[in-house]
Design a protein around this motif. Sequence first.
Motif, PDB file in Angstrom:
ATOM      1  N   TYR A   1       0.828  -1.201   0.000  1.00 19.72           N
ATOM      2  CA  TYR A   1       0.000   0.000   0.000  1.00 19.72           C
ATOM      3  C   TYR A   1       0.862   1.251   0.000  1.00 19.72           C
ATOM      4  N   GLY A   2       1.969   1.228   0.710  1.00 16.50           N
ATOM      5  CA  GLY A   2       2.894   2.354   0.691  1.00 16.50           C
ATOM      6  C   GLY A   2       3.465   2.577  -0.695  1.00 16.50           C
ATOM      7  N   ASN A   3       3.770   1.504  -1.395  1.00 17.96           N
ATOM      8  CA  ASN A   3       4.292   1.624  -2.757  1.00 17.96           C
ATOM      9  C   ASN A   3       3.275   2.263  -3.685  1.00 17.96           C
TER      10      ASN A   3
ATOM     11  N   TYR B   1      10.518  12.195  -4.847  1.00 19.56           N
ATOM     12  CA  TYR B   1      10.609  10.776  -4.504  1.00 19.56           C
ATOM     13  C   TYR B   1      10.807  10.668  -3.003  1.00 19.56           C
ATOM     14  N   ASP B   2      10.240   9.629  -2.407  1.00 24.01           N
ATOM     15  CA  ASP B   2      10.483   9.330  -1.001  1.00 24.01           C
ATOM     16  C   ASP B   2      11.942   8.907  -0.886  1.00 24.01           C
ATOM     17  N   MET B   3      12.720   9.633  -0.164  1.00 24.81           N
ATOM     18  CA  MET B   3      14.156   9.383  -0.101  1.00 24.81           C
ATOM     19  C   MET B   3      14.528   8.186   0.783  1.00 24.81           C
ATOM     20  N   ASN B   4      13.543   7.479   1.323  1.00 27.99           N
ATOM     21  CA  ASN B   4      13.825   6.243   2.045  1.00 27.99           C
ATOM     22  C   ASN B   4      14.024   5.069   1.091  1.00 27.99           C
ATOM     23  N   HIS B   5      13.687   5.264  -0.183  1.00 32.79           N
ATOM     24  CA  HIS B   5      13.768   4.198  -1.183  1.00 32.79           C
ATOM     25  C   HIS B   5      14.399   4.744  -2.453  1.00 32.79           C
ATOM     26  N   MET B   6      15.029   3.878  -3.200  1.00 27.84           N
ATOM     27  CA  MET B   6      15.601   4.281  -4.479  1.00 27.84           C
ATOM     28  C   MET B   6      14.450   4.538  -5.466  1.00 27.84           C
ATOM     29  N   PRO B   7      14.655   5.428  -6.436  1.00 28.68           N
ATOM     30  CA  PRO B   7      13.554   5.882  -7.286  1.00 28.68           C
ATOM     31  C   PRO B   7      13.195   4.999  -8.473  1.00 28.68           C
TER      32      PRO B   7
ATOM     33  N   ALA C   1      19.594  -2.118 -11.269  1.00 20.28           N
ATOM     34  CA  ALA C   1      19.329  -2.819 -10.011  1.00 20.28           C
ATOM     35  C   ALA C   1      19.541  -1.889  -8.825  1.00 20.28           C
ATOM     36  N   PHE C   2      20.602  -1.114  -8.867  1.00 17.05           N
ATOM     37  CA  PHE C   2      20.898  -0.155  -7.797  1.00 17.05           C
ATOM     38  C   PHE C   2      19.803   0.908  -7.695  1.00 17.05           C
ATOM     39  N   PHE C   3      19.287   1.372  -8.823  1.00 15.17           N
ATOM     40  CA  PHE C   3      18.236   2.382  -8.789  1.00 15.17           C
ATOM     41  C   PHE C   3      16.916   1.852  -8.236  1.00 15.17           C
ATOM     42  N   VAL C   4      16.788   0.529  -8.170  1.00 17.60           N
ATOM     43  CA  VAL C   4      15.593  -0.062  -7.570  1.00 17.60           C
ATOM     44  C   VAL C   4      15.818  -0.363  -6.088  1.00 17.60           C
ATOM     45  N   ARG C   5      16.986  -0.909  -5.762  1.00 17.62           N
ATOM     46  CA  ARG C   5      17.312  -1.247  -4.367  1.00 17.62           C
ATOM     47  C   ARG C   5      18.753  -0.837  -4.093  1.00 17.62           C
TER      48      ARG C   5
END
Length: 174
Positions: A12-14, A29-35, A135-139
């Motif tokens: 739900y957060g996603n 973008y939420d800076m807690n996660h990669m964009p 991959a890095f931009f996702v995680r």
Amino acid sequence: MQNYAGWEESDYGNLAMIQGVLDGGFRHYDMNHMPGYYAVSALVHALVQDSMLAGRTVSFSGGMVALALATLLASELGGRRAGWLAGALLVVQPEFSLYAASSLREPLAAAFVMGTLTALSRERMVVAGLCAAGAFFVRFDLALVMMPLLSIHALGVSSEDRLRRMVTGVVPLV
């Protein structure tokens, strides 16, 4: 599936973050996660006008790409039986299937990781570096895996090629 039943709270957060990226014109973008996942999902959201459909489409597509590349790589490295076995095991592996049917980031990250491994198996260092960057931009934690992977692979050949391979593989990730 008509009703959305998220697997965990981050589903739900996603969805909210996908909506936020679109509403913010791709500048917030939420800076807690990669964009990466959110940007791709927001692009799909702009087309389909539904964050749930967008998130699930990106996750499902990532899962299918990861499945296809894992099957292809296993076939190339171990033969047809190994490829079929790898594909069958991934299809019935509960977490793999569940994540690909949700709005989680992991299937897209898995697609990029499998792209990196497939490119490395074919000695395509630039493609491997670009997939590692994806991959890095996702995680963000995947940089800790991708950097050593690319570096060790680049160093595994004759000395005259090592620097060129290192640069072409690692620079996209950097």
